[in-house]
Motif scaffolding. Structure first.
Motif, mmCIF file in Angstrom:
data_model
loop_
_atom_site.group_PDB
_atom_site.id
_atom_site.type_symbol
_atom_site.label_atom_id
_atom_site.label_comp_id
_atom_site.label_asym_id
_atom_site.label_seq_id
_atom_site.Cartn_x
_atom_site.Cartn_y
_atom_site.Cartn_z
ATOM 1 N N CYS A 116 0.820 -1.183 0.034
ATOM 2 C CA CYS A 116 -0.104 -0.087 -0.115
ATOM 3 C C CYS A 116 1.080 1.158 0.047
ATOM 4 O O CYS A 116 0.444 2.475 -0.669
ATOM 5 N N GLU A 117 2.040 1.130 0.675
ATOM 6 C CA GLU A 117 3.009 2.524 0.885
ATOM 7 C C GLU A 117 3.460 2.641 -0.391
ATOM 8 O O GLU A 117 3.705 3.585 -1.025
ATOM 9 N N PHE A 118 3.848 1.416 -1.255
ATOM 10 C CA PHE A 118 4.411 1.568 -2.489
ATOM 11 C C PHE A 118 3.470 2.136 -3.529
ATOM 12 O O PHE A 118 3.901 2.909 -4.344
ATOM 13 N N GLU A 137 7.736 10.687 1.268
ATOM 14 C CA GLU A 137 7.250 10.318 2.392
ATOM 15 C C GLU A 137 6.724 8.842 2.285
ATOM 16 O O GLU A 137 6.969 7.816 3.385
ATOM 17 N N GLU A 138 6.000 8.633 1.439
ATOM 18 C CA GLU A 138 5.345 7.317 1.191
ATOM 19 C C GLU A 138 6.253 6.081 0.772
ATOM 20 O O GLU A 138 6.441 5.153 1.479
ATOM 21 N N LEU A 139 7.349 6.528 0.209
ATOM 22 C CA LEU A 139 8.444 5.677 0.192
ATOM 23 C C LEU A 139 9.389 5.551 1.228
ATOM 24 O O LEU A 139 9.841 4.309 1.562
ATOM 25 N N LEU A 140 9.481 6.460 2.144
ATOM 26 C CA LEU A 140 10.150 6.072 3.340
ATOM 27 C C LEU A 140 9.035 5.117 4.156
ATOM 28 O O LEU A 140 9.756 4.092 4.798
ATOM 29 N N HIS A 141 7.956 5.331 4.149
ATOM 30 C CA HIS A 141 6.929 4.228 5.081
ATOM 31 C C HIS A 141 7.172 3.195 4.452
ATOM 32 O O HIS A 141 7.368 2.102 4.980
ATOM 33 N N PHE A 142 7.328 2.864 2.925
ATOM 34 C CA PHE A 142 7.826 1.453 2.361
ATOM 35 C C PHE A 142 8.815 1.094 2.688
ATOM 36 O O PHE A 142 8.745 0.013 3.123
ATOM 37 N N ALA A 148 0.585 10.741 9.698
ATOM 38 C CA ALA A 148 1.169 11.115 8.323
ATOM 39 C C ALA A 148 -0.066 10.866 7.342
ATOM 40 O O ALA A 148 -0.465 11.877 6.694
ATOM 41 N N GLU A 149 -0.814 9.869 7.692
ATOM 42 C CA GLU A 149 -1.928 9.664 6.687
ATOM 43 C C GLU A 149 -3.000 10.755 6.735
ATOM 44 O O GLU A 149 -3.909 11.167 5.822
ATOM 45 N N SER A 150 -3.249 11.203 8.019
ATOM 46 C CA SER A 150 -4.233 12.252 8.326
ATOM 47 C C SER A 150 -3.741 13.535 7.567
ATOM 48 O O SER A 150 -4.667 14.205 7.199
HETATM 49 FE FE LIG Z 1 2.068 6.140 4.230
#
Ligand SMILES: [Fe+2]
Ligand SMILES: [Fe+2]
Length: 202
Positions: free
Chosen positions: A35-37, A66-71, A156-158
């Motif tokens: 999902c992060e990817f 930021e999403e890549l960092l989460h990934f 973060a998602e908020s």
């Molecule tokens: Fe994320």
């Protein structure tokens, strides 16, 4: 209309989802990594899809980073747990939501609809992270660490849902965006009600 804790959602995740997620946590983590990817790709995809809307590029690049960092963080977690990432699975929730939100002629136009779609994916992810964080917050110290991790991701998602909403308000009249969000909140709730409960993020 009453929204859930600052999110544009009118229904909570069914209680059974949290129990199943705890039982099959590795499966959920694997799906979450993808999902992060996909969130990073979706951000970059907005830039490629709407090249004439230059105002999208900076916020979408920041979001993708930021999403890549989460990934990376979730894949690190999988490695620590000795769980293989595996291949991504199609995301039926996002597919159905796209059909509903981006139906031609009913929404905010192409750019606005895609921004609203992403806003809702972020919002539902945020809500699921909160549910998971609460479910994990027990006696076990590893689980408590994971709960804190999910709490941070939920924050973060908020922010991300608000980014998409605010961008939608730059291309469409704010009142129109607010009305569309109310409509989509109900459509999204219907979708959640019909959606199978699985050991996945959505
Ligand atoms: Fe994320
Ligand atoms: Fe996000």
């Amino acid at each position: 209309m009453s929204f859930l804790n600052g999110l544009p959602l009118v229904c909570e995740t069914p209680q059974e989802w949290a129990s199943l997620a705890l039982e099959q946590l590795d499966e959920v983590l694997r799906d979450h990594a993808w999902c992060e990817f996909k969130a990073a790709s979706a951000g970059l995809g907005m830039i490629a899809r709407f090249p004439d809307h230059d105002f999208l590029s900076r916020p979408m690049i920041a979001l993708a980073q930021e999403e890549l960092l989460h990934f990376r963080q979730v894949t690190d977690l999988l490695r620590e747990r000795g769980v293989a990432l595996g291949a991504p699975k199609p995301d039926e929730y996002v597919r159905r939501l796209r059909t509903v939100v981006c139906a031609k002629g009913q929404g905010l136009g192409d750019v606005g609809d895609h921004l609203i779609l992403n806003a809702f994916v972020e919002a539902r992810s945020c809500e699921r992270f909160r549910v998971l964080a609460a479910a994990l917050d027990g006696d076990d110290s590893d689980e408590r660490d994971l709960a804190r991790f999910y709490q941070r991701l939920a924050e973060a998602e908020s922010r991300h849902w608000e980014t998409f909403r605010d961008l939608a308000m730059e291309v469409c009249a704010p009142d129109q965006v607010r009305r569309r969000i109310e409509e989509v909140a109900h459509l999204e709730a219907d979708l959640i009600a019909q959606h199978p409960i699985e050991a996945r993020m959505h």
